[in-house]
Every structure is written in C-alpha cells, then in structure tokens.
Scaffold this motif. Structure first.
Motif, PDB file in Angstrom:
ATOM      1  N   TYR A 143       0.872  -1.180   0.000  1.00 48.47           N
ATOM      2  CA  TYR A 143       0.000   0.000   0.000  1.00 48.47           C
ATOM      3  C   TYR A 143       0.906   1.226   0.000  1.00 48.47           C
ATOM      4  N   CYS A 176      -2.938   0.050  -4.046  1.00 47.26           N
ATOM      5  CA  CYS A 176      -2.539  -1.305  -3.675  1.00 47.26           C
ATOM      6  C   CYS A 176      -1.858  -1.947  -4.884  1.00 47.26           C
ATOM      7  N   ASP A 178       6.297  -0.935   1.193  1.00 47.57           N
ATOM      8  CA  ASP A 178       4.965  -0.877   1.790  1.00 47.57           C
ATOM      9  C   ASP A 178       4.871   0.256   2.811  1.00 47.57           C
TER      10      ASP A 178
END
Length: 197
Positions: free
Chosen positions: A63, A77, A111
């Motif tokens: 993300y 995403c 991430d």
C-alpha cells in the motif's frame, strides 16, 4: 371367543416378526449413515491452512501513497516488487508540469511509503529523495546523496543500495548498522542526517 383372540394374537406376532426381519436392511442403512463424518467448521473460524494462504497473500501486497503532480493522488494497492513507474501509471500518469526527472521511476516500492511528484523547479537538487528538512531518506536516496553523509563513501553507499534492494528497504535508521563497515561510530556521525519516514 378365546380361540379367536389367540389366533389374532398369533397373526400379530407373526406379522411383527416378519416386519422385524424385513427391517434389518433398513437398520444396516441407518448404521452406515451414522458413521463419523469430518468435523464441521464453526462459522467464523479459519483453519491453519487458510491462515497461511491469507498471510502469504497479505505479504505480497503493498500500500503506497502518491501525491503531487499526478492525475489521481491517493493510496494504491500494488503487488510486491512493483516500481514507482507502476504506481504513477495507476495514478493516471503525471500532470503536464511534473518534474519526472526528480523521481527514480525504476525504484522498487516499499509498503507504507509515500511518493511525491514535484513540479519542474520545485526542488533545487532536482531529486525527491532529499526531503524538505535536509535529511537523507535511506529508502529513496541515490548513491550520490548517500555519499554526502559523513563517513559514507562510494563503497558504503553501494552496499546501502544493495541492502535496500534485497531487504525491501530500511524499517529504522539504526538498521543501517547491518551494513558492513557501518558500526556505532559511523552511525553516531550520520544518525542526525538520515531518516526512513
């Protein structure tokens, strides 16, 4: 009267005996149907196998937030291993005034990170890796920027880039001491000049 009753009773007993023998096959069927079955999983529970699949799929997802000069800023995403160019594409591409040379579009995404696309002339260095307070971002800085740190030469800068590539980035600044040749002494010199946020 008594004779009739006895005969009737005999007929009834005979009928019950015959029906009992005929019912044996049904009882066998009932026994087969009542054999133990596999345990039924209660609603809302997850098996260990399901959990492993779920955790693996979660580990393969990134993300990342992108903002600045893109068509659709926001959190996206992406699969693990994606690069900034993939994120820009998901965000609808850059706006006309974007400085695309300020961002290393080939860089792998981390991430929970943020990618900012500046306008032309917005950054003096022409690179987004050096953040506004002058700190060097360990997860985005190129080799030249890493070499501006005290005690970090070309070899150590290359090792930092290699570590970042293989490990997916730095979670904390003191993780840089995992780099060969960077121990507490060097870390104390550079800790006030580096960030991972």
């Amino acid at each position: 009267m008594h004779r009739i009753n006895k005969r009737t009773v005999l007929y009834l007993l005979a009928g019950l005996l015959v029906s009992g023998l005929a019912g044996c096959g049904v009882r066998d069927d009932i026994v087969l149907l009542s054999e133990p079955e596999l345990p039924i999983q209660e609603e809302g529970t997850v098996t260990t196998e399901d959990q492993s699949v779920s955790s693996e799929s979660t580990a393969d997802i990134l993300y990342v937030f992108i903002c600045g000069q893109v068509q659709k800023p926001g959190v996206y995403c992406l699969p693990s291993g994606s690069r900034i160019v993939d994120l820009i594409e998901l965000a609808g591409g850059c706006l006309e005034g974007a400085d695309i040379c300020a961002v290393n579009q080939a860089e792998k995404l981390v991430d929970g990170s943020q990618v900012y696309i500046p306008t032309v002339g917005e950054t003096e260095t022409g690179a987004s890796e050096v953040i506004s307070d002058g700190l060097v971002h360990l997860n985005r800085a190129d080799k030249e920027e890493l070499m501006t740190l005290p005690g970090i030469g070309e070899t150590k800068a290359e090792l930092i880039l290699e570590y970042r590539e293989t490990r997916g980035g730095f979670a904390t600044v003191d993780e840089i001491m995992n780099i060969p040749g960077i121990k507490e002494g060097v870390f104390r010199k550079i800790q006030d000049y580096i960030t991972v946020e």
